[in-house]
Design a protein around this motif. Structure first.
Motif, PDB file in Angstrom:
ATOM      1  N   LYS A  29     -26.766 114.762  21.084  1.00 19.37           N
ATOM      2  CA  LYS A  29     -27.656 116.173  22.120  1.00 19.37           C
ATOM      3  C   LYS A  29     -27.122 116.413  23.077  1.00 19.37           C
ATOM      4  O   LYS A  29     -27.330 115.324  23.745  1.00 19.37           O
ATOM      5  N   LEU A  30     -27.072 117.166  23.888  1.00 20.79           N
ATOM      6  CA  LEU A  30     -26.404 117.628  25.095  1.00 20.79           C
ATOM      7  C   LEU A  30     -27.891 117.313  26.287  1.00 20.79           C
ATOM      8  O   LEU A  30     -28.849 118.095  25.062  1.00 20.79           O
ATOM      9  N   VAL A  31     -27.639 116.781  27.267  1.00 20.12           N
ATOM     10  CA  VAL A  31     -29.059 116.439  28.331  1.00 20.12           C
ATOM     11  C   VAL A  31     -28.302 117.131  29.533  1.00 20.12           C
ATOM     12  O   VAL A  31     -27.728 116.869  29.897  1.00 20.12           O
ATOM     13  N   ALA A  32     -29.315 118.586  29.507  1.00 22.56           N
ATOM     14  CA  ALA A  32     -28.893 119.060  31.536  1.00 22.56           C
ATOM     15  C   ALA A  32     -29.701 118.074  31.569  1.00 22.56           C
ATOM     16  O   ALA A  32     -30.787 117.440  31.414  1.00 22.56           O
ATOM     17  N   VAL A  33     -29.316 117.887  33.212  1.00 21.69           N
ATOM     18  CA  VAL A  33     -29.733 117.312  34.223  1.00 21.69           C
ATOM     19  C   VAL A  33     -29.917 117.908  35.097  1.00 21.69           C
ATOM     20  O   VAL A  33     -29.413 119.099  35.251  1.00 21.69           O
ATOM     21  N   LYS A  34     -31.017 117.473  36.483  1.00 24.59           N
ATOM     22  CA  LYS A  34     -31.276 118.606  37.185  1.00 24.59           C
ATOM     23  C   LYS A  34     -31.079 117.195  38.691  1.00 24.59           C
ATOM     24  O   LYS A  34     -32.223 116.153  38.558  1.00 24.59           O
ATOM     25  N   TYR A  35     -30.799 117.740  40.127  1.00 24.57           N
ATOM     26  CA  TYR A  35     -30.932 116.399  40.998  1.00 24.57           C
ATOM     27  C   TYR A  35     -31.070 117.245  42.358  1.00 24.57           C
ATOM     28  O   TYR A  35     -30.607 118.230  42.461  1.00 24.57           O
ATOM     29  N   SER A  36     -32.302 117.382  42.328  1.00 19.47           N
ATOM     30  CA  SER A  36     -33.422 117.637  43.775  1.00 19.47           C
ATOM     31  C   SER A  36     -32.893 116.743  45.245  1.00 19.47           C
ATOM     32  O   SER A  36     -32.522 115.386  44.609  1.00 19.47           O
ATOM     33  N   PRO A  37     -32.865 117.519  45.962  1.00 13.76           N
ATOM     34  CA  PRO A  37     -32.290 116.750  47.499  1.00 13.76           C
ATOM     35  C   PRO A  37     -33.436 115.158  46.901  1.00 13.76           C
ATOM     36  O   PRO A  37     -34.663 115.294  47.351  1.00 13.76           O
ATOM     37  N   PHE A  55     -18.924 114.205  31.496  1.00 16.55           N
ATOM     38  CA  PHE A  55     -20.557 115.243  33.063  1.00 16.55           C
ATOM     39  C   PHE A  55     -19.658 115.874  33.317  1.00 16.55           C
ATOM     40  O   PHE A  55     -18.673 116.491  33.299  1.00 16.55           O
ATOM     41  N   VAL A  56     -20.647 117.153  32.952  1.00 22.68           N
ATOM     42  CA  VAL A  56     -19.975 118.689  33.242  1.00 22.68           C
ATOM     43  C   VAL A  56     -20.922 119.077  34.336  1.00 22.68           C
ATOM     44  O   VAL A  56     -22.358 118.686  34.420  1.00 22.68           O
ATOM     45  N   TYR A  57     -20.249 119.072  35.168  1.00 25.59           N
ATOM     46  CA  TYR A  57     -20.794 119.630  36.540  1.00 25.59           C
ATOM     47  C   TYR A  57     -21.382 121.146  36.362  1.00 25.59           C
ATOM     48  O   TYR A  57     -19.974 122.129  36.218  1.00 25.59           O
ATOM     49  N   LEU A  58     -22.579 121.664  36.894  1.00 25.18           N
ATOM     50  CA  LEU A  58     -22.353 122.758  36.390  1.00 25.18           C
ATOM     51  C   LEU A  58     -22.853 123.771  37.507  1.00 25.18           C
ATOM     52  O   LEU A  58     -22.640 125.273  37.822  1.00 25.18           O
ATOM     53  N   ASN A  59     -22.728 123.043  39.126  1.00 27.43           N
ATOM     54  CA  ASN A  59     -22.292 124.100  40.417  1.00 27.43           C
ATOM     55  C   ASN A  59     -22.402 123.226  40.761  1.00 27.43           C
ATOM     56  O   ASN A  59     -21.527 122.159  41.260  1.00 27.43           O
ATOM     57  N   ASP A  60     -21.109 123.662  42.419  1.00 26.10           N
ATOM     58  CA  ASP A  60     -21.130 123.395  43.486  1.00 26.10           C
ATOM     59  C   ASP A  60     -22.580 122.881  44.282  1.00 26.10           C
ATOM     60  O   ASP A  60     -23.323 124.032  44.328  1.00 26.10           O
ATOM     61  N   VAL A  79     -16.775 114.312  43.044  1.00 27.11           N
ATOM     62  CA  VAL A  79     -17.496 116.072  43.631  1.00 27.11           C
ATOM     63  C   VAL A  79     -18.206 116.840  43.107  1.00 27.11           C
ATOM     64  O   VAL A  79     -16.941 117.105  41.937  1.00 27.11           O
ATOM     65  N   PRO A  80     -18.535 116.932  43.120  1.00 30.89           N
ATOM     66  CA  PRO A  80     -19.755 117.771  41.579  1.00 30.89           C
ATOM     67  C   PRO A  80     -18.642 119.441  42.210  1.00 30.89           C
ATOM     68  O   PRO A  80     -19.051 119.906  43.664  1.00 30.89           O
ATOM     69  N   ARG A  81     -18.223 120.289  41.338  1.00 34.17           N
ATOM     70  CA  ARG A  81     -17.375 121.578  41.373  1.00 34.17           C
ATOM     71  C   ARG A  81     -17.639 122.098  40.006  1.00 34.17           C
ATOM     72  O   ARG A  81     -17.512 121.676  38.935  1.00 34.17           O
ATOM     73  N   GLU A  82     -18.374 123.169  40.292  1.00 38.96           N
ATOM     74  CA  GLU A  82     -18.568 124.405  39.380  1.00 38.96           C
ATOM     75  C   GLU A  82     -17.491 123.973  38.079  1.00 38.96           C
ATOM     76  O   GLU A  82     -17.002 124.471  38.567  1.00 38.96           O
ATOM     77  N   GLY A  83     -18.545 124.236  37.123  1.00 38.56           N
ATOM     78  CA  GLY A  83     -17.343 124.391  35.878  1.00 38.56           C
ATOM     79  C   GLY A  83     -16.023 123.155  35.895  1.00 38.56           C
ATOM     80  O   GLY A  83     -15.558 122.920  34.507  1.00 38.56           O
ATOM     81  N   CYS A  84     -16.209 122.048  36.110  1.00 37.97           N
ATOM     82  CA  CYS A  84     -15.253 120.506  36.359  1.00 37.97           C
ATOM     83  C   CYS A  84     -16.053 120.012  35.583  1.00 37.97           C
ATOM     84  O   CYS A  84     -17.306 119.888  35.403  1.00 37.97           O
ATOM     85  N   ALA A  85     -15.340 118.764  34.852  1.00 40.47           N
ATOM     86  CA  ALA A  85     -16.311 117.642  34.203  1.00 40.47           C
ATOM     87  C   ALA A  85     -15.382 116.255  34.421  1.00 40.47           C
ATOM     88  O   ALA A  85     -13.768 116.110  34.689  1.00 40.47           O
ATOM     89  N   VAL A  86     -16.341 115.440  34.158  1.00 39.43           N
ATOM     90  CA  VAL A  86     -15.028 113.856  34.619  1.00 39.43           C
ATOM     91  C   VAL A  86     -15.703 112.985  33.109  1.00 39.43           C
ATOM     92  O   VAL A  86     -16.976 113.168  32.577  1.00 39.43           O
ATOM     93  N   MET A  87     -14.582 112.622  32.472  1.00 38.98           N
ATOM     94  CA  MET A  87     -14.676 111.841  31.234  1.00 38.98           C
ATOM     95  C   MET A  87     -14.160 110.451  31.895  1.00 38.98           C
ATOM     96  O   MET A  87     -13.899 109.886  32.061  1.00 38.98           O
ATOM     97  N   LYS A 113     -28.134 119.816  42.877  1.00 41.39           N
ATOM     98  CA  LYS A 113     -26.978 119.001  41.507  1.00 41.39           C
ATOM     99  C   LYS A 113     -27.516 119.566  39.710  1.00 41.39           C
ATOM    100  O   LYS A 113     -28.627 118.859  39.535  1.00 41.39           O
ATOM    101  N   TYR A 114     -27.200 120.125  39.536  1.00 40.03           N
ATOM    102  CA  TYR A 114     -27.140 120.255  37.955  1.00 40.03           C
ATOM    103  C   TYR A 114     -26.039 120.101  37.116  1.00 40.03           C
ATOM    104  O   TYR A 114     -24.352 120.440  36.919  1.00 40.03           O
ATOM    105  N   GLY A 115     -25.984 119.050  36.144  1.00 39.27           N
ATOM    106  CA  GLY A 115     -24.843 119.353  34.711  1.00 39.27           C
ATOM    107  C   GLY A 115     -25.532 118.954  33.229  1.00 39.27           C
ATOM    108  O   GLY A 115     -26.240 118.563  33.223  1.00 39.27           O
ATOM    109  N   ILE A 116     -24.602 118.370  32.533  1.00 41.82           N
ATOM    110  CA  ILE A 116     -25.595 118.055  31.383  1.00 41.82           C
ATOM    111  C   ILE A 116     -24.665 117.272  30.980  1.00 41.82           C
ATOM    112  O   ILE A 116     -23.289 116.624  30.901  1.00 41.82           O
ATOM    113  N   ASN A 117     -25.069 115.648  30.524  1.00 44.57           N
ATOM    114  CA  ASN A 117     -24.541 114.442  30.075  1.00 44.57           C
ATOM    115  C   ASN A 117     -23.953 115.016  28.945  1.00 44.57           C
ATOM    116  O   ASN A 117     -25.134 115.332  27.459  1.00 44.57           O
ATOM    117  N   CYS A 118     -22.939 114.266  28.264  1.00 40.41           N
ATOM    118  CA  CYS A 118     -22.572 114.829  26.944  1.00 40.41           C
ATOM    119  C   CYS A 118     -22.181 113.367  27.219  1.00 40.41           C
ATOM    120  O   CYS A 118     -21.398 112.509  27.232  1.00 40.41           O
TER     121      CYS A 118
END
Length: 170
Positions: A29-37, A55-60, A79-87, A113-118
């Motif tokens: 199951k996909l896991v949405a994550v949020k990292y506040s400052p 890991f999918v980045y949801l925002n810059d 570096v987090p970039r909206e719509g990009c992913a690292v595999m 920072k918002y992302g999705i762990n896959c």
């Protein structure tokens, strides 16, 4: 997020499986994550039982902010970039844990920072197809939950107690 929760999630899961070149039924199951400052995830390895992580980045994040995904043994930060992913692949071709894939989620300084762990797993994690509704679905019992707690005016007491358990998965 639930498996194939929406058409968009289903399409994302199919694209992830295609990118990883692994069967979609091995995707957890996909896991949405949020990292506040100031929030971070310490150095860790996802485990050899998870052959692939995306890991999918949801925002810059704001310019000059931190919040990178850091691989210390490789000397790389993403570096987090909206719509990009690292595999990355967590196991070697021989099936051993690849210790180079130890990574950390560094804390953002200003933004969130918002992302999705896959995570893809060694074992099957889901049904390939959603169960088909039974042909007699239209004959299902209709329950008015408000009526379950109403008094029976003829008997002067509450009606019979009934319990219903709804499950999101079989």
């Amino acid at each position: 997020l639930r498996v194939a929760q929406t058409a968009v999630i289903d399409r994302l899961e199919q694209r992830l499986a295609s990118l990883a070149q692994l069967p979609v039924d091995k995707l957890e199951k996909l896991v949405a994550v949020k990292y506040s400052p100031g929030e971070y995830f310490s150095e860790h390895h996802d485990g050899k039982f998870r052959p692939c992580t995306i890991f999918v980045y949801l925002n810059d994040l704001p310019p000059d902010d931190e919040g990178t995904t850091f691989f210390p043994h490789l000397g790389l930060c993403f570096v987090p970039r909206e719509g990009c992913a690292v595999m990355w692949f967590n196991a070697t071709a021989e099936g051993a844990e690849d210790s180079r894939m130890v990574h950390a989620g560094r804390p953002p300084l200003m933004g969130t920072k918002y992302g999705i762990n896959c995570f893809f797993n060694d074992t099957r994690m889901r049904l390939l197809h959603a169960p088909k509704l039974p042909d007699d679905f239209g004959n299902a019992r209709i329950v008015d939950v408000r009526a379950l707690s109403q008094y029976d005016s003829k008997q002067g007491s509450k009606g019979p107690l009934q319990t219903y358990v709804l499950r999101s998965e079989p």
